[in-house]
Design an enzyme around this catalytic site. Structure first.
Site, PDB file in Angstrom:
ATOM      1  N   ALA A 149       0.806  -1.220   0.000  1.00  0.00           N
ATOM      2  CA  ALA A 149       0.000   0.000   0.000  1.00  0.00           C
ATOM      3  C   ALA A 149       0.837   1.266   0.000  1.00  0.00           C
ATOM      4  O   ALA A 149       0.333   2.340  -0.335  1.00  0.00           O
ATOM      5  CB  ALA A 149      -0.934  -0.005   1.210  1.00  0.00           C
TER       6      ALA A 149
ATOM      7  N   GLY B 100       6.288  -0.317  -3.860  1.00  0.00           N
ATOM      8  CA  GLY B 100       6.410  -1.547  -4.631  1.00  0.00           C
ATOM      9  C   GLY B 100       7.861  -1.772  -4.990  1.00  0.00           C
ATOM     10  O   GLY B 100       8.690  -0.866  -4.916  1.00  0.00           O
ATOM     11  N   ARG B 101       8.176  -2.994  -5.371  1.00  0.00           N
ATOM     12  CA  ARG B 101       9.553  -3.306  -5.756  1.00  0.00           C
ATOM     13  C   ARG B 101       9.559  -4.485  -6.710  1.00  0.00           C
ATOM     14  O   ARG B 101       8.654  -5.322  -6.692  1.00  0.00           O
ATOM     15  CB  ARG B 101      10.404  -3.612  -4.527  1.00  0.00           C
ATOM     16  CG  ARG B 101       9.844  -4.728  -3.673  1.00  0.00           C
ATOM     17  CD  ARG B 101      10.597  -4.919  -2.388  1.00  0.00           C
ATOM     18  NE  ARG B 101       9.960  -5.940  -1.567  1.00  0.00           N
ATOM     19  CZ  ARG B 101      10.553  -6.605  -0.584  1.00  0.00           C
ATOM     20  NH1 ARG B 101      11.816  -6.335  -0.276  1.00  0.00           N
ATOM     21  NH2 ARG B 101       9.918  -7.516   0.098  1.00  0.00           N
TER      22      ARG B 101
ATOM     23  N   HIS C 295      -1.598 -12.801  -2.255  1.00  0.00           N
ATOM     24  CA  HIS C 295      -1.760 -11.893  -1.120  1.00  0.00           C
ATOM     25  C   HIS C 295      -0.386 -11.759  -0.489  1.00  0.00           C
ATOM     26  O   HIS C 295       0.246 -12.762  -0.134  1.00  0.00           O
ATOM     27  CB  HIS C 295      -2.768 -12.461  -0.128  1.00  0.00           C
ATOM     28  CG  HIS C 295      -3.024 -11.545   1.028  1.00  0.00           C
ATOM     29  ND1 HIS C 295      -3.653 -11.966   2.181  1.00  0.00           N
ATOM     30  CD2 HIS C 295      -2.727 -10.234   1.226  1.00  0.00           C
ATOM     31  CE1 HIS C 295      -3.740 -10.956   3.027  1.00  0.00           C
ATOM     32  NE2 HIS C 295      -3.171  -9.899   2.469  1.00  0.00           N
ATOM     33  N   ASP C 296       0.107 -10.542  -0.342  1.00  0.00           N
ATOM     34  CA  ASP C 296       1.479 -10.358   0.131  1.00  0.00           C
ATOM     35  C   ASP C 296       1.721 -11.037   1.477  1.00  0.00           C
ATOM     36  O   ASP C 296       2.819 -11.545   1.737  1.00  0.00           O
ATOM     37  CB  ASP C 296       1.870  -8.877   0.178  1.00  0.00           C
ATOM     38  CG  ASP C 296       0.869  -7.982   0.890  1.00  0.00           C
ATOM     39  OD1 ASP C 296      -0.054  -8.500   1.556  1.00  0.00           O
ATOM     40  OD2 ASP C 296       1.006  -6.747   0.778  1.00  0.00           O
ATOM     41  N   THR C 297       0.697 -11.093   2.325  1.00  0.00           N
ATOM     42  CA  THR C 297       0.862 -11.776   3.606  1.00  0.00           C
ATOM     43  C   THR C 297       1.034 -13.283   3.411  1.00  0.00           C
ATOM     44  O   THR C 297       1.802 -13.926   4.129  1.00  0.00           O
ATOM     45  CB  THR C 297      -0.335 -11.506   4.521  1.00  0.00           C
ATOM     46  OG1 THR C 297      -0.553 -10.095   4.600  1.00  0.00           O
ATOM     47  CG2 THR C 297      -0.085 -12.045   5.927  1.00  0.00           C
TER      48      THR C 297
ATOM     49  N   THR D 101       2.386  -1.498   6.361  1.00  0.00           N
ATOM     50  CA  THR D 101       1.287  -0.551   6.525  1.00  0.00           C
ATOM     51  C   THR D 101       0.229  -1.157   7.446  1.00  0.00           C
ATOM     52  O   THR D 101      -0.335  -0.487   8.307  1.00  0.00           O
ATOM     53  CB  THR D 101       0.670  -0.204   5.164  1.00  0.00           C
ATOM     54  OG1 THR D 101       1.691   0.384   4.336  1.00  0.00           O
ATOM     55  CG2 THR D 101      -0.481   0.772   5.321  1.00  0.00           C
TER      56      THR D 101
ATOM     57  N   ASN E  49      -5.989  -8.491  11.715  1.00  0.00           N
ATOM     58  CA  ASN E  49      -5.429  -7.291  11.113  1.00  0.00           C
ATOM     59  C   ASN E  49      -5.294  -6.214  12.178  1.00  0.00           C
ATOM     60  O   ASN E  49      -6.273  -5.869  12.848  1.00  0.00           O
ATOM     61  CB  ASN E  49      -6.335  -6.771   9.999  1.00  0.00           C
ATOM     62  CG  ASN E  49      -6.285  -7.624   8.754  1.00  0.00           C
ATOM     63  OD1 ASN E  49      -5.502  -7.377   7.861  1.00  0.00           O
ATOM     64  ND2 ASN E  49      -7.128  -8.649   8.711  1.00  0.00           N
TER      65      ASN E  49
ATOM     66  N   GLY F 230       8.478  -5.043   5.902  1.00  0.00           N
ATOM     67  CA  GLY F 230       9.239  -3.812   6.061  1.00  0.00           C
ATOM     68  C   GLY F 230       9.392  -3.370   7.496  1.00  0.00           C
ATOM     69  O   GLY F 230      10.417  -2.808   7.890  1.00  0.00           O
TER      70      GLY F 230
END
Length: 425
Positions: free
Chosen positions: A14, A17-18, A241-243, A264, A301, A411
């Site tokens: 959010a 990005g990379r 899903h990044d998680t 985030t 969350n 992160g």
């Protein structure tokens, strides 16, 4: 696989990005960031959107850097993950119907209550196993139920699947991200068509589900040429899903471990083999999301570093130009445990003047009011650490398993102060 190989991974969150290059030497994978770019919510006419065309250009830019600098013959495949719940709509010609709404858009307000009047919350939770959050895809889609976008839509694609479509021309819904929508049957692992029909939502726009590891096909020739690749390269549906990808990558994750995917948002949870949708799980408002290898991520969350990201944005608008390192340095010297907030309080969800909201919360709850940058930052970080403790305690009670280790990825794992505060808590 014994020979050398390259893999490209696109990871879009959010706030940034990379594009990452994974070099396999026959024994180990070494990771190298070859392109990083910002992401953020765009406001237009009172609504909040994602500029997905810019994200698409940045993704291609990173891949172009790879094509220009590396031995393309070693490239095996490409995969992408993003944040969850948000979606794009395509028309009959396969064209994007406007930029996707961002999950913090105010149109979502009150949708959960309207859905409750049609489908009891207990029934919805028993079927989907999803934490009640105002921006779940089901609630977002219900907000569009009578709008022009949904009337002309032929396909709904979650964010990573939009990129899959642009990469390959294939329209699918990858399972791990689909489980975040509140539109999937958690046990049967199929779309909950009945729920959508009862809400008057068009189930016909949902694409086929695929599992992580599915080969979607090669890059379409136009994209291949734009990037500068000399041959077709396969696109794989990873845990999009990044998680899901983050948790799959955690070493040593066992029955006594909890994880925190820290960014985030902070996703705090444990891995299981089956969903847990008991009355107590619903009362604690925990979520059951699909993982890689068929696992279930039982988690909650938590607001995460969004609090400080919004504070930093506000401070920089005021002319302070504070880096992350400067903010954390001031937090380290601020008095400890002076003021605390509930990171998940509704007033902290929307875009806005976060420092003022934090001060208002402390004033309303009779606490010392944090004024300085370090005081506000320390308040955010200590509140997050204590919230993690609350959630992990609740997961222990719910599952009956003792948690002795907390493994932090994402992160936020680079924020040593937050990690230490979490360990202390």
């Amino acid at each position: 696989m014994s020979e050398q190989a390259h893999f490209l991974a696109v990871d879009i969150g959010a706030s940034s990005g990379r594009v990452m290059l994974g070099r396999w030497d026959g024994s180990y994978i070494a990771l190298e960031e070859i392109h990083r770019f910002s992401n953020g919510i765009v406001e237009r006419n009172g609504h909040l959107f994602w500029d997905v065309n810019r994200l698409w250009r940045e993704t291609q830019k990173g891949m172009q850097r790879y094509a220009a600098q590396e031995n393309q013959a070693l490239l095996v495949s490409v995969g992408i993950d993003t944040w969850a719940v948000d979606y794009a709509l395509l028309d009959a010609h396969g064209e994007l119907i406007g930029d996707p709404y961002a999950y913090r858009d105010p149109r979502n307000e009150g949708m959960a209550e309207l859905v409750d009047a049609i489908i009891p919350p207990e029934e919805l939770y028993e079927c989907t196993g999803l934490q009640r959050l105002p921006f779940n895809t089901l609630y977002q889609l219900y907000a569009e139920r009578s709008g022009p976008r949904l009337a002309t839509a032929t396909t709904l694609l979650l964010m990573p699947d939009l990129f899959h479509y642009w990469f390959t021309g294939v329209r699918v819904a990858e399972y791990t991200n689909a489980t975040t929508t509140m539109m999937l049957d958690a046990r049967q692992r199929v779309w909950a068509i009945d729920l959508l029909e009862r809400l008057g939502l068009p189930a016909r726009i949902l694409p086929p589900l695929v599992m992580p590891g599915t080969r979607l096909g090669p890059l379409v020739s136009e994209v291949q040429h734009t990037i500068g690749l000399h041959r077709p390269v396969e696109v794989i549906a990873v845990g999009t899903h990044d998680t899901a990808s983050a948790v799959a990558a955690i070493p040593g994750l066992d029955a006594q471990s909890a994880y925190i995917s820290s960014g985030t948002w902070s996703l705090v949870g444990v891995e299981r083999t089956e969903p847990l949708t008991s009355a107590e799980a619903r009362r604690l408002n925990v979520t059951n999301e699909g993982g890689v290898y068929g696992t279930i991520r039982l988690l909650k969350n938590v607001s995460g570093l969004w609090l400080l990201q919004e504070c930093q944005r506000r401070w920089n608008e005021e002319g302070h130009q504070l880096t992350w390192d400067a903010i954390i340095a001031q937090a380290e010297t601020a008095p400890p445990l002076r003021s605390l907030i509930d990171p998940d309080a509704p007033e902290f969800l929307a875009v806005g003047d976060m420092p003022a909201r934090i001060r208002d919360y402390c004033r309303r709850t009779g606490q010392p009011i944090p004024e300085m940058v370090g005081e506000i930052a320390r308040c955010c970080l200590e509140s997050l650490a204590l919230r993690y403790r609350q959630v992990i305690d609740a997961l222990e009670r719910l599952t009956g398993q003792s948690i002795t280790t907390v493994r932090i990825v994402g992160g936020g794992s680079q924020n040593t102060l937050l990690c230490q505060l979490t360990a202390d808590a």
